[in-house]
Design a protein around this motif. Structure first.
Motif, PDB file in Angstrom:
ATOM      1  N   ASN A  51       0.691  -1.194   0.173  1.00 46.41           N
ATOM      2  CA  ASN A  51      -0.342  -0.553   0.324  1.00 46.41           C
ATOM      3  C   ASN A  51       0.798   1.345   0.191  1.00 46.41           C
ATOM      4  O   ASN A  51       0.757   2.220  -0.866  1.00 46.41           O
ATOM      5  N   VAL A  52       2.046   1.543   1.008  1.00 46.56           N
ATOM      6  CA  VAL A  52       2.891   2.155   0.255  1.00 46.56           C
ATOM      7  C   VAL A  52       4.386   2.406   0.043  1.00 46.56           C
ATOM      8  O   VAL A  52       5.055   1.467   0.833  1.00 46.56           O
ATOM      9  N   VAL A  53       4.507   2.098  -1.011  1.00 49.64           N
ATOM     10  CA  VAL A  53       5.684   1.817  -1.431  1.00 49.64           C
ATOM     11  C   VAL A  53       6.822   2.575  -1.583  1.00 49.64           C
ATOM     12  O   VAL A  53       6.804   3.803  -2.022  1.00 49.64           O
ATOM     13  N   GLU A  54       7.814   1.913  -1.505  1.00 45.44           N
ATOM     14  CA  GLU A  54       9.432   2.293  -1.454  1.00 45.44           C
ATOM     15  C   GLU A  54       9.725   2.595  -2.884  1.00 45.44           C
ATOM     16  O   GLU A  54       9.933   1.489  -3.074  1.00 45.44           O
ATOM     17  N   LEU A  55      10.009   3.233  -2.851  1.00 42.25           N
ATOM     18  CA  LEU A  55      10.997   4.024  -4.391  1.00 42.25           C
ATOM     19  C   LEU A  55      12.286   2.678  -4.327  1.00 42.25           C
ATOM     20  O   LEU A  55      12.617   2.937  -5.523  1.00 42.25           O
ATOM     21  N   GLN A 107      14.287  -3.667  -7.602  1.00 45.10           N
ATOM     22  CA  GLN A 107      13.882  -4.891  -8.472  1.00 45.10           C
ATOM     23  C   GLN A 107      14.131  -4.884  -9.992  1.00 45.10           C
ATOM     24  O   GLN A 107      14.332  -5.902 -10.539  1.00 45.10           O
ATOM     25  N   VAL A 108      13.811  -3.560 -10.399  1.00 46.68           N
ATOM     26  CA  VAL A 108      14.085  -3.363 -11.963  1.00 46.68           C
ATOM     27  C   VAL A 108      15.110  -3.831 -12.217  1.00 46.68           C
ATOM     28  O   VAL A 108      15.820  -4.051 -13.061  1.00 46.68           O
ATOM     29  N   TYR A 140      12.561   4.761 -15.763  1.00 41.18           N
ATOM     30  CA  TYR A 140      12.874   3.526 -15.940  1.00 41.18           C
ATOM     31  C   TYR A 140      11.942   2.578 -15.077  1.00 41.18           C
ATOM     32  O   TYR A 140      11.525   1.358 -15.041  1.00 41.18           O
ATOM     33  N   ILE A 141      11.133   3.055 -13.351  1.00 41.32           N
ATOM     34  CA  ILE A 141      10.412   2.553 -12.524  1.00 41.32           C
ATOM     35  C   ILE A 141       9.772   2.509 -13.371  1.00 41.32           C
ATOM     36  O   ILE A 141       8.325   1.320 -13.518  1.00 41.32           O
ATOM     37  N   HIS A 147       8.900  -1.751 -14.324  1.00 45.91           N
ATOM     38  CA  HIS A 147       8.890  -2.503 -13.166  1.00 45.91           C
ATOM     39  C   HIS A 147       7.676  -3.145 -13.223  1.00 45.91           C
ATOM     40  O   HIS A 147       6.255  -2.838 -14.067  1.00 45.91           O
ATOM     41  N   ALA A 148       6.815  -4.351 -12.992  1.00 38.80           N
ATOM     42  CA  ALA A 148       6.260  -4.764 -13.086  1.00 38.80           C
ATOM     43  C   ALA A 148       4.271  -4.531 -12.461  1.00 38.80           C
ATOM     44  O   ALA A 148       3.298  -4.526 -12.154  1.00 38.80           O
ATOM     45  N   MET A 149       4.695  -3.495 -11.524  1.00 41.31           N
ATOM     46  CA  MET A 149       3.674  -3.214 -10.431  1.00 41.31           C
ATOM     47  C   MET A 149       2.759  -2.236 -11.585  1.00 41.31           C
ATOM     48  O   MET A 149       2.076  -1.481 -11.339  1.00 41.31           O
TER      49      MET A 149
END
Length: 397
Positions: free
Chosen positions: A14-18, A24-25, A116-117, A121-123
């Motif tokens: 819910n609260v996503v950290e960059l 992950q990318v 890039y994110i 990123h899959a999200m």
């Protein structure tokens, strides 16, 4: 609590950290190679440093890209502390993402990492084909420095998705008129918005973005700097000579609302209050009186002083429940006078953990947190948040 590079970091959905997303990318070796080359080009790194970074793990590299520090604690390039102000790196508009184009060179790396994110990123896979980037005109490189305001620059603090079909765009110290034009035309062409209101505020660091001078608390309640109220715009507090000479002309703003079906005939608003009342009444269908809570309780010198420390830059966690800094005493007093409860975040957390209060029952509340060094960077809770999903409002309530 653990930092994002720690194996036990709590990766909330819910609260996503960059930094966590970036790591992950970077697990994709091809992306890692491209991003290392891009960052090193921007920062003027040596080829030796570039090769060293290619051998970092994704978690190590994500940390270095943000902190600027190598594994051996050597400073490779400047850190990007402004990355905490995630509102500025992009904005979700329905099923699209609008990426920023920063006005200051210091924020270039932020924009690159964010790009890039969002693209990899899959999200954000559902947004991948709906990412809006603003490119400079073909002749922008020919413009002299004194015409920098004609270049396309955009930061997310100047974008507010105020309702399903109405977007606010600020023209400020950081977002140019050229960008506002391009955003408006793009959104109209894509059918994403029916109305776009462009708010031109003075190009001063005091008013870096429009969200430093106003934010929404409830459908019928706004917090704002009194300098842009109806009374201030009409100079009612000035004597005749001061008013005629327009001594405070630099505080003027210009607001034009463009409609997709008739862009040739925009609607003009004389003050910020007029626009916000129109939004509450016509976009959000409020039947009640629209109220304003003023920075510093509209008292000199607290109004300007507390606006500087982000009294107007609040984040609504839900309607009527907002986060703000505990240092702005006069603004807090104004919230109390308006019927809002005030509670410090540490006390609220204790009550939530003890079960004496439930999030669903919290209404009309200002939650306070210490700002420490954050307010010196010209950013409050609105700046430090990037909404990825917005719950639809029942405007008939």
């Amino acid at each position: 609590f653990y930092k994002p590079e720690h194996p036990d970091f709590f990766a909330s959905e819910n609260v996503v950290e960059l930094q966590w997303l970036l790591a992950q990318v970077l697990a994709d070796k091809d992306i890692l190679t491209k991003l290392v080359a891009s960052v090193c080009a921007i920062e003027g790194c040596t080829y030796e440093v570039q090769n060293q970074l290619l051998n970092y793990t994704p978690a190590e590299l994500a940390k270095t890209f943000i902190s600027g520090t190598s594994n051996s604690k050597q400073l490779l390039f400047a850190p990007i502390p402004n990355f905490i102000f995630t509102r500025d790196i992009g904005i979700t508009i329905k099923d699209h993402v609008l990426l920023n184009k920063p006005a200051k060179k210091a924020r270039t790396r932020e924009a690159l990492l964010a790009k890039y994110i969002f693209f990899h990123h899959a999200m954000f896979s559902q947004y991948r084909n709906n990412i809006i980037e603003l490119a400079d005109s073909n002749h922008s490189f020919l413009m002299p420095k004194e015409e920098d305001d004609r270049k396309i620059t955009l930061e997310g603090g100047d974008i507010m998705v105020i309702s399903d079909n109405h977007l606010l765009v600020g023209v400020s110290e950081r977002t140019s008129s050229e960008a506002a034009v391009k955003i408006t035309n793009t959104l109209f062409q894509k059918g994403l918005m029916e109305k776009v209101s462009i708010i031109k505020i003075p190009k001063k660091r005091d008013y870096m973005h429009i969200d430093t001078v106003f934010t929404q608390v409830k459908r019928d309640v706004w917090v704002m700097l009194g300098n842009f109220s109806r009374k201030a715009m009409k100079h009612e507090d000035e004597d005749a000579i001061e008013r005629i000479l327009e001594v405070k002309k630099e505080e003027k703003i210009k607001i034009l609302q463009f409609h997709r079906q008739d862009p040739e005939n925009p609607v003009s608003f004389d003050s910020l209050e007029d626009l916000l009342i129109d939004i509450s009444k016509n976009d959000l269908h409020c039947k009640t009186e629209v109220r304003f809570i003023y920075s510093g309780n509209n008292e000199f010198p607290y109004n300007a002083r507390e606006q500087w420390t982000d009294s107007c830059n609040l984040l609504a966690l839900k309607e009527g429940v907002v986060l703000g800094y505990d240092r702005n005493d006069k603004t807090t007093e104004a919230f109390r006078n308006a019927g809002f409860a005030v509670i410090h975040a540490r006390d609220l957390l204790q009550q939530l953990e003890a079960g004496t209060i439930q999030t669903a029952t919290i209404t009309n509340t200002l939650i306070l947190m210490p700002s420490a060094e954050l307010s010196r960077a010209r950013g409050g809770f609105h700046c430090m948040s990037m909404p990825l999903w917005r719950e639809s409002l029942d405007i008939d309530q």
